[in-house]
Write an enzyme that holds these catalytic residues in place. Structure first.
Site, PDB file in Angstrom:
ATOM      1  N   THR A 138       0.826  -1.211   0.000  1.00 44.76           N
ATOM      2  CA  THR A 138       0.000   0.000   0.000  1.00 44.76           C
ATOM      3  C   THR A 138       0.860   1.262   0.000  1.00 44.76           C
ATOM      4  OG1 THR A 138      -1.463   1.268   1.453  1.00 44.76           O
ATOM      5  CG2 THR A 138      -0.072  -0.320   2.524  1.00 44.76           C
ATOM      6  N   ASP A 139       0.267   2.374  -0.444  1.00 41.77           N
ATOM      7  CA  ASP A 139       0.984   3.663  -0.361  1.00 41.77           C
ATOM      8  C   ASP A 139       1.032   4.180   1.074  1.00 41.77           C
ATOM      9  OD1 ASP A 139      -1.686   4.369  -0.079  1.00 41.77           O
ATOM     10  OD2 ASP A 139      -1.660   5.939  -1.611  1.00 41.77           O
ATOM     11  N   GLU A 140       0.247   3.560   1.972  1.00 45.03           N
ATOM     12  CA  GLU A 140       0.186   4.075   3.350  1.00 45.03           C
ATOM     13  C   GLU A 140       1.522   3.897   4.077  1.00 45.03           C
ATOM     14  OE1 GLU A 140      -3.505   3.290   5.392  1.00 45.03           O
ATOM     15  OE2 GLU A 140      -4.565   3.087   3.491  1.00 45.03           O
ATOM     16  N   TYR A 164      -1.808  -0.574  10.900  1.00 41.88           N
ATOM     17  CA  TYR A 164      -1.913  -1.253   9.593  1.00 41.88           C
ATOM     18  C   TYR A 164      -0.727  -0.875   8.704  1.00 41.88           C
ATOM     19  CZ  TYR A 164      -3.255  -1.765   4.677  1.00 41.88           C
ATOM     20  OH  TYR A 164      -3.257  -2.055   3.330  1.00 41.88           O
ATOM     21  N   LYS A 168       2.354  -3.239   7.232  1.00 45.10           N
ATOM     22  CA  LYS A 168       2.647  -3.417   5.804  1.00 45.10           C
ATOM     23  C   LYS A 168       4.078  -2.955   5.495  1.00 45.10           C
ATOM     24  CE  LYS A 168       0.311  -4.677   2.922  1.00 45.10           C
ATOM     25  NZ  LYS A 168      -0.046  -6.038   2.404  1.00 45.10           N
TER      26      LYS A 168
HETATM   27  P1  NAD Z   1      -9.331  -7.689   2.208  1.00 48.07           P
HETATM   28  O1  NAD Z   1      -9.325  -7.410   3.676  1.00 48.07           O
HETATM   29  O2  NAD Z   1     -10.565  -7.408   1.418  1.00 48.07           O
HETATM   30  O3  NAD Z   1      -8.956  -9.212   1.940  1.00 48.07           O
HETATM   31  C1  NAD Z   1      -7.929  -9.872   2.624  1.00 48.07           C
HETATM   32  C2  NAD Z   1      -8.056 -11.354   2.344  1.00 48.07           C
HETATM   33  O4  NAD Z   1      -6.983 -12.015   3.031  1.00 48.07           O
HETATM   34  C3  NAD Z   1      -9.360 -11.967   2.854  1.00 48.07           C
HETATM   35  O5  NAD Z   1      -9.903 -12.824   1.865  1.00 48.07           O
HETATM   36  C4  NAD Z   1      -8.946 -12.754   4.077  1.00 48.07           C
HETATM   37  O6  NAD Z   1      -9.750 -13.892   4.335  1.00 48.07           O
HETATM   38  C5  NAD Z   1      -7.510 -13.152   3.713  1.00 48.07           C
HETATM   39  N1  NAD Z   1      -6.670 -13.407   4.890  1.00 48.07           N
HETATM   40  C6  NAD Z   1      -6.528 -12.621   5.997  1.00 48.07           C
HETATM   41  N2  NAD Z   1      -5.676 -13.195   6.861  1.00 48.07           N
HETATM   42  C7  NAD Z   1      -5.252 -14.357   6.298  1.00 48.07           C
HETATM   43  C8  NAD Z   1      -4.352 -15.373   6.691  1.00 48.07           C
HETATM   44  N3  NAD Z   1      -3.714 -15.313   7.871  1.00 48.07           N
HETATM   45  N4  NAD Z   1      -4.138 -16.411   5.872  1.00 48.07           N
HETATM   46  C9  NAD Z   1      -4.783 -16.481   4.673  1.00 48.07           C
HETATM   47  N5  NAD Z   1      -5.661 -15.562   4.252  1.00 48.07           N
HETATM   48  C10 NAD Z   1      -5.888 -14.499   5.054  1.00 48.07           C
HETATM   49  O7  NAD Z   1      -8.099  -6.854   1.635  1.00 48.07           O
HETATM   50  P2  NAD Z   1      -7.929  -6.125   0.227  1.00 48.07           P
HETATM   51  O8  NAD Z   1      -8.482  -4.765   0.329  1.00 48.07           O
HETATM   52  O9  NAD Z   1      -8.375  -7.036  -0.855  1.00 48.07           O
HETATM   53  O10 NAD Z   1      -6.336  -5.979   0.177  1.00 48.07           O
HETATM   54  C11 NAD Z   1      -5.524  -7.026  -0.359  1.00 48.07           C
HETATM   55  C12 NAD Z   1      -4.073  -6.608  -0.273  1.00 48.07           C
HETATM   56  O11 NAD Z   1      -3.863  -5.384  -0.964  1.00 48.07           O
HETATM   57  C13 NAD Z   1      -3.608  -6.364   1.168  1.00 48.07           C
HETATM   58  O12 NAD Z   1      -2.297  -6.866   1.298  1.00 48.07           O
HETATM   59  C14 NAD Z   1      -3.630  -4.848   1.307  1.00 48.07           C
HETATM   60  O13 NAD Z   1      -2.669  -4.418   2.252  1.00 48.07           O
HETATM   61  C15 NAD Z   1      -3.268  -4.433  -0.103  1.00 48.07           C
HETATM   62  N6  NAD Z   1      -3.798  -3.114  -0.527  1.00 48.07           N
HETATM   63  C16 NAD Z   1      -5.117  -2.792  -0.350  1.00 48.07           C
HETATM   64  C17 NAD Z   1      -5.590  -1.562  -0.788  1.00 48.07           C
HETATM   65  C18 NAD Z   1      -7.050  -1.184  -0.641  1.00 48.07           C
HETATM   66  O14 NAD Z   1      -7.416  -0.027  -0.939  1.00 48.07           O
HETATM   67  N7  NAD Z   1      -7.937  -2.087  -0.262  1.00 48.07           N
HETATM   68  C19 NAD Z   1      -4.716  -0.645  -1.394  1.00 48.07           C
HETATM   69  C20 NAD Z   1      -3.363  -1.015  -1.553  1.00 48.07           C
HETATM   70  C21 NAD Z   1      -2.921  -2.249  -1.130  1.00 48.07           C
HETATM   71  P1  TYD Z   2     -10.749   3.898   4.428  1.00 44.43           P
HETATM   72  O1  TYD Z   2     -11.690   3.433   3.356  1.00 44.43           O
HETATM   73  O2  TYD Z   2     -10.853   3.293   5.786  1.00 44.43           O
HETATM   74  O3  TYD Z   2      -9.283   3.746   3.818  1.00 44.43           O
HETATM   75  P2  TYD Z   2      -7.841   4.259   4.386  1.00 44.43           P
HETATM   76  O4  TYD Z   2      -8.000   4.624   5.814  1.00 44.43           O
HETATM   77  O5  TYD Z   2      -7.002   3.041   4.216  1.00 44.43           O
HETATM   78  O6  TYD Z   2      -7.447   5.391   3.516  1.00 44.43           O
HETATM   79  O7  TYD Z   2     -10.935   5.460   4.588  1.00 44.43           O
HETATM   80  C1  TYD Z   2     -10.772   6.344   3.497  1.00 44.43           C
HETATM   81  C2  TYD Z   2     -10.876   7.763   4.029  1.00 44.43           C
HETATM   82  O8  TYD Z   2     -12.221   7.977   4.492  1.00 44.43           O
HETATM   83  C3  TYD Z   2      -9.995   8.026   5.224  1.00 44.43           C
HETATM   84  O9  TYD Z   2      -9.525   9.373   5.160  1.00 44.43           O
HETATM   85  C4  TYD Z   2     -10.927   7.868   6.419  1.00 44.43           C
HETATM   86  C5  TYD Z   2     -12.255   8.351   5.871  1.00 44.43           C
HETATM   87  N1  TYD Z   2     -13.450   7.704   6.459  1.00 44.43           N
HETATM   88  C6  TYD Z   2     -14.509   8.518   6.930  1.00 44.43           C
HETATM   89  O10 TYD Z   2     -14.461   9.770   6.891  1.00 44.43           O
HETATM   90  N2  TYD Z   2     -15.621   7.893   7.440  1.00 44.43           N
HETATM   91  C7  TYD Z   2     -15.711   6.524   7.521  1.00 44.43           C
HETATM   92  O11 TYD Z   2     -16.741   5.994   8.020  1.00 44.43           O
HETATM   93  C8  TYD Z   2     -14.622   5.713   7.026  1.00 44.43           C
HETATM   94  C9  TYD Z   2     -14.674   4.211   7.087  1.00 44.43           C
HETATM   95  C10 TYD Z   2     -13.520   6.362   6.496  1.00 44.43           C
END
Ligand code: NAD
Ligand code: TYD
Length: 359
Positions: A138-140, A164, A168
């Protein structure tokens, strides 16, 4: 011998981005894929019904921290790559319970790296050169930008602010160290915020949509002027596929759509789309449901990705604009309320009630 037809082992393939990666894989590449997922609250096999019966698709329920299981899968399937998505992924949850984030995201990645390293040791040099470990991050990890700061580049220092992000960043550093110390063939991607169908309704977009549809207050943390750089999830899935094929081991690639939006604007756009799609809703105008609530502790002010390297070296570019991606997303959530009901029942609801109460 590893070939292009050898399976890829995907972790977390039943989650939000993982599901899109798996679906994209079978509509483009189509070679065998093993999906290892623990099915936490965030994993949902229904997402994968379109591929469930394909001969090349294998699902294994299990934990990335289970070294015996990973060893068995490596020996049984002889994968040409691991695409590592499994993680605990929600910042708010990490603030309430960081332990699970450290266990899954850091220790889980360590177990996978060690299992893959042991597997590589048994391969001949030709096969070793073909193997890839794609670490999805992630960019975070880069922390928070001020207005006017240049968007994150791959070379920026890690300054994670949430548990989180720290978990990461730690996993990214393990991957880097395994590359340097053992010549481990890893490619890392750091992507901005994703949105789209199948996202668990704890993240901003689906949470706002579902609350607005039911006329519930829309929680805006703090002043709502925090900026996120949104990318449509299908574009991220495509970027991962390309990074797997073209990414150079030892390199990291920032993935993003040059789409910075203040949260208030994003929520207002969602409300306007709901007003359009639900002309008879008693909750129109949906924007009246917005409610400013206490800010998230340590809330990062701004994320922005400079994706020039991925565009130049991988030849990847996003296809969706924010306008087209948001329309698709709102339509999908309106048409899939049964999915939302299902995933928000049970474990998730209990967790929300214990930690946040009704809001
Ligand atoms: P998500 O929470 O929707 O899905 C995570 C998946 O991992 C789930 O299916 C869960 O069952 C599985 N999982 C969790 N713990 C596990 C374990 N111990 N063993 C096996 N499986 C396990 O997450 P996402 O949003 O799809 O993100 C996927 C990846 O991309 C993550 O690594 C996250 O850090 C990264 N990412 C997410 C975003 C975003 O905006 N969602 C952006 C950048 C990077
Ligand atoms: P989120 O979807 O949790 O992603 P991330 O924290 O990983 O960026 O949140 C996106 C943005 O929205 C973040 O600035 C937090 C804000 N947010 C709210 O204002 N209200 C909410 O209920 C949630 C879940 C997030």
């Amino acid at each position: 011998m590893l070939t292009h037809e050898s399976p890829v082992l995907v972790t977390g393939g039943a989650g939000f981005i993982g599901s899109h990666f798996v679906l994209d894989w079978f509509s483009t590449v189509g070679t065998p894929l093993v999906n290892l997922d623990k099915l936490t609250y965030a994993g949902n096999l229904r997402n994968l019904l379109p591929v469930a019966d394909l001969p090349g698709y294998h699902f294994v329920r299990g934990d990335i921290r289970d070294r015996e299981l990973i060893d068995r899968l490596m020996n049984e399937f002889s994968p040409r790559a691991i695409v590592h998505l499994a993680a605990e992924s929600h910042v708010d949850r990490s603030l309430v319970g960081p332990g699970e984030f450290l266990d899954t995201n850091i220790h889980g990645t360590f177990v996978l790296l060690e299992a893959a390293r042991a597997y590589l040791d048994k391969l001949d040099s030709d096969d070793r050169a073909k193997f890839r470990f794609l670490h999805v991050s992630t960019d975070e990890v880069f922390g928070s930008l001020k207005p006017g700061d240049a968007p994150f580049e791959e070379t920026f220092a890690f300054r994670p602010n949430s548990p989180y992000a720290a978990s990461k960043a730690a996993s990214d550093l393990l991957v880097r160290a395994w590359g340097k110390s053992y010549g481990f063939p890893a490619v890392v991607t750091n992507c901005s915020n994703n949105y789209g169908p199948l996202q668990f309704p704890e993240k901003l977009l689906p949470l706002i949509l579902n609350r607005a549809i039911h006329g519930e207050p829309l929680p805006i943390y703090g002043d709502g002027l925090q900026v996120r750089d949104w990318l449509y999830v299908g574009d991220h899935a495509a970027a991962l596929r390309v990074a797997l094929e073209k990414g150079v081991p030892g390199q990291t690639y920032n993935i993003g759509g040059w789409n910075e939006q203040a949260n208030l604007d994003t929520v207002q756009m969602l409300c306007a789309l709901l007003d359009e799609f639900l002309p008879n809703s008693p909750h129109r105008p949906h924007a009246q449901l917005m409610k400013f609530v206490t800010d998230r502790p340590g809330h990062d002010r701004r994320y922005a990705i400079n994706a020039t390297k991925a565009e130049r070296e991988l030849g990847w570019r996003p296809k969706e604009t924010f306008a087209s991606g948001l329309r698709k997303t709102v339509r999908w959530y309106l048409d899939n309320q049964a999915w939302v009901q299902e995933v928000t029942s049970g474990a998730y609801r209990e967790w929300m009630e214990t930690n946040y109460g009704a809001r």
